[in-house]
Write an enzyme that holds these catalytic residues in place. Structure first.
Site, mmCIF file in Angstrom:
data_model
loop_
_atom_site.group_PDB
_atom_site.id
_atom_site.type_symbol
_atom_site.label_atom_id
_atom_site.label_comp_id
_atom_site.label_asym_id
_atom_site.label_seq_id
_atom_site.Cartn_x
_atom_site.Cartn_y
_atom_site.Cartn_z
ATOM 1 N N HIS A 7 -13.156 -2.238 30.513
ATOM 2 C CA HIS A 7 -12.022 -3.022 30.994
ATOM 3 C C HIS A 7 -11.884 -2.908 32.508
ATOM 4 O O HIS A 7 -12.443 -2.017 33.130
ATOM 5 C CB HIS A 7 -10.703 -2.601 30.322
ATOM 6 C CG HIS A 7 -10.319 -1.165 30.507
ATOM 7 N ND1 HIS A 7 -10.694 -0.168 29.640
ATOM 8 C CD2 HIS A 7 -9.584 -0.548 31.463
ATOM 9 C CE1 HIS A 7 -10.201 0.986 30.050
ATOM 10 N NE2 HIS A 7 -9.520 0.790 31.173
ATOM 11 N N HIS A 78 -8.415 0.362 38.561
ATOM 12 C CA HIS A 78 -9.695 0.999 38.235
ATOM 13 C C HIS A 78 -10.542 0.068 37.388
ATOM 14 O O HIS A 78 -10.040 -0.909 36.834
ATOM 15 C CB HIS A 78 -9.495 2.346 37.518
ATOM 16 C CG HIS A 78 -8.849 2.279 36.164
ATOM 17 N ND1 HIS A 78 -7.493 2.386 35.972
ATOM 18 C CD2 HIS A 78 -9.378 2.132 34.921
ATOM 19 C CE1 HIS A 78 -7.216 2.324 34.679
ATOM 20 N NE2 HIS A 78 -8.342 2.160 34.015
ATOM 21 N N GLU A 128 -13.275 4.860 35.524
ATOM 22 C CA GLU A 128 -13.020 5.540 34.261
ATOM 23 C C GLU A 128 -14.242 5.366 33.375
ATOM 24 O O GLU A 128 -14.893 4.315 33.411
ATOM 25 C CB GLU A 128 -11.784 4.915 33.593
ATOM 26 C CG GLU A 128 -11.425 5.494 32.239
ATOM 27 C CD GLU A 128 -10.235 4.779 31.590
ATOM 28 O OE1 GLU A 128 -9.884 3.665 32.034
ATOM 29 O OE2 GLU A 128 -9.685 5.336 30.629
HETATM 30 CO CO CO Z 1 -8.304 2.278 31.905
#
Ligand code: CO
Length: 144
Positions: A7, A78, A128
């Site tokens: 994502h 992020h 991440e």
């Molecule tokens: Co995230």
């Protein structure tokens, strides 16, 4: 091993306004929201083919994301890579000198375990890495 783009996360000061934007204006599918205690965030997911948009908002108005929003305002926060083995990726990246924000993977949204790489060791980008613990390889699922 990194196996996909899980994502892209956008920090939003007003969660309801941002949900309305992505749902009504952009016509994306709203998959629901989830509180992630470990990260101090409320997240909202909008799957798009192959990946998701994740809105992140401070849980109960506090935590590191609230400080981030105070300092930077809303914007891209992020990107998250999907991994098939987050622990192995942590070992490999640590050996290469990347600074990780936790010693162990943390629980993320949608039954994931996740780790963040400090942006200062990653060209200014907060990255991440998330592993879906229920083997969900489905493209519609996102991590915290
Ligand atoms: Co995230």
């Amino acid at each position: 091993m990194i196996i996909g783009l899980d994502h892209v996360a956008i920090a939003v000061p007003d969660l309801q306004e941002a949900i309305a934007r992505f749902l009504d204006d952009f016509g994306l599918t709203y998959e629901g929201s989830e509180d992630v205690e470990a990260a101090g965030t409320t997240t909202a997911f909008f799957p798009v083919p192959g990946t998701s948009i994740e809105l992140v908002h401070p849980l109960n108005g506090g935590g590191p994301l609230a400080k981030y929003l105070d300092k930077n305002g809303g914007g891209i926060h992020h990107i998250c890579f999907r991994s098939d083995d987050v622990e192995a990726d942590m070992v490999r990246l640590r050996e290469k000198g990347y600074r990780l924000l936790s010693d162990e993977p943390q629980p993320g949204a949608h039954d994931t375990k996740t780790v963040f790489i400090h942006p200062k060791s990653c060209g200014g980008v907060l990255i991440e890495i998330a592993e879906h613990t229920h083997g969900a390889e489905g493209t519609a699922h996102a991590a915290g």
